[in-house]
Design an enzyme around this catalytic site. Structure first.
Site, short mmCIF file in Angstrom:
data_model
loop_
_atom_site.label_atom_id
_atom_site.label_comp_id
_atom_site.label_asym_id
_atom_site.label_seq_id
_atom_site.Cartn_x
_atom_site.Cartn_y
_atom_site.Cartn_z
N GLU A 46 48.85 35.83 14.59
CA GLU A 46 47.45 35.51 14.31
C GLU A 46 47.04 36.01 12.93
OE1 GLU A 46 45.57 33.55 16.03
OE2 GLU A 46 46.86 33.40 17.80
N ASN A 50 46.20 33.64 9.72
CA ASN A 50 44.90 33.72 9.05
C ASN A 50 45.05 33.92 7.54
OD1 ASN A 50 43.41 33.40 11.38
ND2 ASN A 50 42.83 35.55 11.58
N ARG A 103 39.41 24.67 14.74
CA ARG A 103 40.07 25.82 15.36
C ARG A 103 39.17 26.44 16.43
NH1 ARG A 103 44.43 26.24 11.93
NH2 ARG A 103 45.27 27.75 13.40
N1 LIG Z 1 42.77 36.59 5.96
C1 LIG Z 1 41.58 35.97 5.98
N2 LIG Z 1 40.98 35.61 4.81
C2 LIG Z 1 39.78 34.99 4.80
N3 LIG Z 1 39.08 34.67 5.92
C3 LIG Z 1 39.62 35.01 7.10
C4 LIG Z 1 40.90 35.67 7.21
N4 LIG Z 1 41.15 35.88 8.51
C5 LIG Z 1 40.11 35.36 9.19
N5 LIG Z 1 39.19 34.84 8.36
C6 LIG Z 1 37.89 34.22 8.76
O1 LIG Z 1 37.56 34.69 10.05
C7 LIG Z 1 37.38 33.58 10.94
C8 LIG Z 1 37.83 33.99 12.34
O2 LIG Z 1 39.27 34.19 12.38
P1 LIG Z 1 40.01 33.96 13.77
O3 LIG Z 1 41.46 34.13 13.57
O4 LIG Z 1 39.33 34.77 14.82
O5 LIG Z 1 39.68 32.43 14.11
P2 LIG Z 1 40.29 31.10 13.43
O6 LIG Z 1 41.46 31.43 12.57
O7 LIG Z 1 39.15 30.38 12.79
O8 LIG Z 1 40.77 30.27 14.71
P3 LIG Z 1 42.11 30.53 15.55
O9 LIG Z 1 42.67 31.86 15.12
O10 LIG Z 1 41.65 30.54 16.98
O11 LIG Z 1 43.00 29.38 15.20
C9 LIG Z 1 38.17 32.44 10.33
O12 LIG Z 1 37.66 31.18 10.73
C10 LIG Z 1 37.96 32.71 8.83
O13 LIG Z 1 36.71 32.19 8.40
MG LIG Z 2 42.97 32.65 13.26
#
Ligand SMILES: Nc1ncnc2c1ncn2[C@@H]1O[C@H](COP(=O)(O)OP(=O)(O)OP(=O)(O)O)[C@@H](O)[C@H]1O
Ligand SMILES: [Mg+2]
Length: 140
Positions: A46, A50, A103
């Site tokens: 995860e 990200n 997502r």
């Molecule tokens: N490394 C990162 N850099 C910039 N923004 C981030 C990063 N990690 C997370 N985010 C932001 O935080 C939000 C939430 O992250 P999260 O992993 O909970 O959900 P997601 O990636 O949108 O969906 P999923 O993980 O369920 O596919 C993301 O949509 C993004 O906007």
């Molecule tokens: Mg994510």
């Protein structure tokens, strides 16, 4: 601290598997259960996903750094990118918060479920560092 490693790779999706396997092999030194190992691998997936898709917007030109540290019966994993960062970390970490309507917004929720502690440092325009810690059951 008992042992540590640092791995650096380009932000390509095929490297998510590399990070999972590297952290799992490292964590194996603590003799984890299969469930603990699956949880650690899930959390790493995860965080690295990200970094690639959000941090670097799917560009393969970024660098992702994964660090592992063993302390007694605990493992700490750090996933770092020098990507776009986040304005509001607390909000981004809430369940079903996502900047991408395609997502689910559950990545951070999974990380918090799988690991005992998840800390996020992020600076808009500079990058993000996710530090996760898990205490392993001792079976010795
Ligand atoms: N490394 C990162 N850099 C910039 N923004 C981030 C990063 N990690 C997370 N985010 C932001 O935080 C939000 C939430 O992250 P999260 O992993 O909970 O959900 P997601 O990636 O949108 O969906 P999923 O993980 O369920 O596919 C993301 O949509 C993004 O906007
Ligand atoms: Mg994510």
């Amino acid at each position: 601290m008992l042992n540590r490693f640092r791995l650096e790779f380009p932000s390509r999706p095929e490297n998510v598997g590399l990070a999972r396997v590297a952290v799992a092999a490292f964590a194996a030194q603590l003799d984890p259960t299969l469930e603990e190992l699956d949880e650690i691998k899930g959390a790493v997936s995860e965080a690295v996903t990200n970094a690639i898709i959000h941090g670097y917007g799917n560009s393969p030109d970024g660098i992702v750094i994964v660090e592992g540290i063993l302390y007694g019966d605990a493992i700490e994993v750090c996933v770092e990118d020098a990507g776009k960062g986040m304005e509001d970390v607390a909000r981004a970490m809430e369940p079903e918060q996502t900047s991408d309507p395609e997502r689910l917004g559950l990545g951070f929720t999974f990380m918090k479920t799988f690991m005992d502690e998840v800390k996020v440092d992020s600076v808009p325009g500079q990058g993000t560092r996710v530090i996760m810690r898990k205490q392993l059951a001792t079976r010795h």
